[in-house]
Design a protein around this motif. Structure first.
Motif, short mmCIF file in Angstrom:
data_model
loop_
_atom_site.label_atom_id
_atom_site.label_comp_id
_atom_site.label_asym_id
_atom_site.label_seq_id
_atom_site.Cartn_x
_atom_site.Cartn_y
_atom_site.Cartn_z
N UNK A 161 53.84 14.21 -77.24
CA UNK A 161 53.65 14.63 -75.86
C UNK A 161 54.21 16.04 -75.70
N UNK A 162 53.38 16.95 -75.18
CA UNK A 162 53.80 18.33 -74.95
C UNK A 162 54.42 18.44 -73.55
N UNK A 163 55.71 18.74 -73.53
CA UNK A 163 56.46 18.86 -72.27
C UNK A 163 56.95 20.29 -72.16
N UNK A 164 56.78 20.86 -70.98
CA UNK A 164 57.29 22.21 -70.70
C UNK A 164 58.19 22.14 -69.47
N UNK A 165 59.19 22.98 -69.47
CA UNK A 165 60.05 23.09 -68.30
C UNK A 165 59.76 24.44 -67.64
N UNK A 166 59.60 24.41 -66.32
CA UNK A 166 59.38 25.63 -65.54
C UNK A 166 60.60 25.83 -64.66
N UNK A 167 61.57 26.63 -65.12
CA UNK A 167 62.79 26.82 -64.35
C UNK A 167 62.67 27.96 -63.36
N UNK A 168 63.44 27.87 -62.31
CA UNK A 168 63.50 28.96 -61.34
C UNK A 168 64.40 28.59 -60.19
N UNK A 169 64.67 29.57 -59.35
CA UNK A 169 65.46 29.27 -58.15
C UNK A 169 64.56 28.72 -57.04
N UNK A 170 63.31 29.15 -57.00
CA UNK A 170 62.32 28.63 -56.04
C UNK A 170 62.88 28.59 -54.62
N UNK A 171 63.42 29.72 -54.18
CA UNK A 171 64.08 29.79 -52.87
C UNK A 171 63.40 30.77 -51.94
N UNK A 172 62.26 30.39 -51.37
CA UNK A 172 61.54 29.13 -51.50
C UNK A 172 60.43 29.23 -52.55
N UNK A 173 59.80 28.09 -52.82
CA UNK A 173 58.65 28.05 -53.71
C UNK A 173 57.48 28.73 -53.00
N UNK A 174 56.73 29.55 -53.74
CA UNK A 174 55.61 30.29 -53.16
C UNK A 174 54.29 29.76 -53.72
N UNK A 175 53.20 30.27 -53.18
CA UNK A 175 51.89 29.91 -53.71
C UNK A 175 51.70 30.45 -55.12
N UNK A 176 52.39 31.53 -55.46
CA UNK A 176 52.37 32.05 -56.83
C UNK A 176 53.00 31.05 -57.79
N UNK A 177 54.14 30.50 -57.42
CA UNK A 177 54.77 29.45 -58.23
C UNK A 177 53.83 28.25 -58.37
N UNK A 178 53.25 27.85 -57.26
CA UNK A 178 52.37 26.69 -57.26
C UNK A 178 51.16 26.92 -58.16
N UNK A 179 50.64 28.12 -58.16
CA UNK A 179 49.52 28.47 -59.03
C UNK A 179 49.91 28.26 -60.50
N UNK A 180 51.08 28.72 -60.89
CA UNK A 180 51.56 28.54 -62.26
C UNK A 180 51.72 27.06 -62.58
N UNK A 181 52.28 26.30 -61.65
CA UNK A 181 52.49 24.87 -61.85
C UNK A 181 51.15 24.15 -62.06
#
Length: 158
Positions: free
Chosen positions: A1-21
């Protein structure tokens, strides 16, 4: 199983972050979005509030897990047996900073952790959490930058 972690402060989470997710959710079997407690940053939202926001907007994505961690990313990777860190890039300046972090993480992990970079969608290339907070602090319209739940939380907080 390929697992990746996407770390960040996300303060707040943006649509750019959501696009990457969303894009990463297609590439990996599981993506763990990890809210990092960055002591060098002054956060608008608590870690728990940021986790809740991310859980709310990723609920429909079946392979996303949301977590938090206070410490070095490499320690988190060791604890969870994760070998892939995911990072988003908006511009060349991001790359210079992120490359240094990626190389450091690889060295500290004894070549056990690699970083995968995703370039952001061009329509979000200007976007950062700091920009969103700045605009919101002057009661500007951030509806094209964040989801509705985040926009409401910003309005209530500010």
């Amino acid at each position: 199983m390929k697992v990746a972690v996407y770390p960040g402060s996300f303060d707040p989470i943006t649509l750019g972050h959501l696009d990457v997710i969303k894009r990463a959710s297609i590439m990996f079997d599981k993506v763990i979005v990890t809210v990092m407690n960055n002591s060098s940053k002054s956060s608008l939202f608590s870690v728990d509030e940021r986790v809740k926001m991310i859980e709310d907007i990723t609920r429909d994505l079946g392979n996303i897990e949301v977590d938090s961690f206070d410490g070095l990313m490499i320690d988190y990777c060791r604890q969870k047996n994760i070998h892939i860190v995911l990072r988003g890039l908006r511009a060349i300046t991001d790359f210079e900073y992120e490359l240094q972090i990626a190389q450091t993480n690889r060295e500290l992990s004894h070549n056990n952790v690699d970083t995968v970079f995703l370039t952001t969608n061009l329509r979000y290339s200007y976007l950062s959490s700091s920009t969103v907070k700045e605009i919101a602090s002057y009661h500007g319209d951030v509806s094209s930058m964040v989801t509705d739940n985040v926009r409401i939380a910003l309005e209530e907080r500010i």
